[in-house]
Design an enzyme around this catalytic site. Sequence first.
Site, PDB file in Angstrom:
ATOM      1  N   ASP A 143      -3.609 -10.366  -2.274  1.00  0.00           N
ATOM      2  CA  ASP A 143      -4.154  -9.826  -1.027  1.00  0.00           C
ATOM      3  C   ASP A 143      -5.601  -9.384  -1.269  1.00  0.00           C
ATOM      4  OD1 ASP A 143      -2.831  -8.464   1.726  1.00  0.00           O
ATOM      5  OD2 ASP A 143      -4.600  -7.410   0.969  1.00  0.00           O
ATOM      6  N   HIS A 177      -7.016  -6.753  -0.312  1.00  0.00           N
ATOM      7  CA  HIS A 177      -7.056  -5.317  -0.564  1.00  0.00           C
ATOM      8  C   HIS A 177      -6.237  -4.985  -1.807  1.00  0.00           C
ATOM      9  CE1 HIS A 177      -7.648  -5.739   3.863  1.00  0.00           C
ATOM     10  NE2 HIS A 177      -8.608  -4.866   3.623  1.00  0.00           N
ATOM     11  N   HIS A 184       0.809  -1.226   0.000  1.00  0.00           N
ATOM     12  CA  HIS A 184       0.000   0.000   0.000  1.00  0.00           C
ATOM     13  C   HIS A 184       0.843   1.277   0.000  1.00  0.00           C
ATOM     14  CE1 HIS A 184      -3.659  -2.223   0.376  1.00  0.00           C
ATOM     15  NE2 HIS A 184      -3.379  -2.687   1.583  1.00  0.00           N
ATOM     16  N   ASP A 198      -5.539 -12.571   3.443  1.00  0.00           N
ATOM     17  CA  ASP A 198      -6.742 -12.023   4.064  1.00  0.00           C
ATOM     18  C   ASP A 198      -7.991 -12.179   3.205  1.00  0.00           C
ATOM     19  OD1 ASP A 198      -5.453 -10.267   2.366  1.00  0.00           O
ATOM     20  OD2 ASP A 198      -5.459  -8.576   3.756  1.00  0.00           O
TER      21      ASP A 198
END
Length: 308
Positions: free
Chosen positions: A159, A161, A122, A243
Amino acid sequence: MTTALITHIDCLRHRTPDGHPEQIARLEHVLAALNGKTLERFEAPMGSEDDLRLVHPQSHIERVRSAEPDEGIVQLDADTWMSPGSFDAAMRGVGGALKGVDLVLGGEVDNAFVATRPPGHHAETERTMGFCLFGTAAIAARHAMERHGLSRVAVVDFDVHHGNGTQDLLWSEKRSLFVSSHQFPLWPGTGTADERGAHGNVLNLPLDPASDGATKRRAYEEKVFPALETFAPELLILSAGFDAHRDDPLAELQWDESDFTWLTGRLCDLADAHCKGRVVSCMEGGYNLEALARCAAVHVDVLIERGG
């Protein structure tokens, strides 16, 4: 040959507030799950400022370094914190990813898993974000290009996200293909299919909340694998977030361990076909400790099987 496990005790010294999902126990659980497996173990070296400057300006490096407190913890943004030792932990993550690239491209191991924290996908060019200080996977990709002379490096981020930071850092890098599968809508709110990169070098695969592993498998077969086949990477870097598991508290996808086993195997198939099996996997998210440990274990089991 073998699979490398690259980690460092410094990554256990990055502290976050009580109750924060990106906690020391994440790495402890993963390392415990990998204990006893047939792995060649390496300590992650410290990354350098030259490494960071492959994707970040000096101003960002100085801003992060100067934010580290002498004691306690400090908040950098809505989700990202630093404690004494956080800068070194992030630099071990960078150094570990580059060590993985060096080992794999040097033919010393077949593939590598980099078990470090904080995560990296990120962090944008001049912005910490989402628990991340530096763009580890993007730095590793640029290291392979600039220092090993590769002309095609793919980064696949599974992931839950969107890997907004890696996308930002590789947006104008025509030697890269960045692929991200992720729940959408979900934080950080980016990752729509029309975000394509400056050279058509970005492929986003937004997945509906509550979609299951079968939906993911179809999407990868229809969109991701053909794109990777066409790109024919010389190295495959994975942003391995776990996740998307159905038990994770931060999202709603319904994957289970078998989905991570399948995906790792299919990505290894592509690596076998195009880049001599060369895979470097960097740990990203995963916030249910037991699910994270199980998923990391099956992921590494596939790497071991394919590297043997």
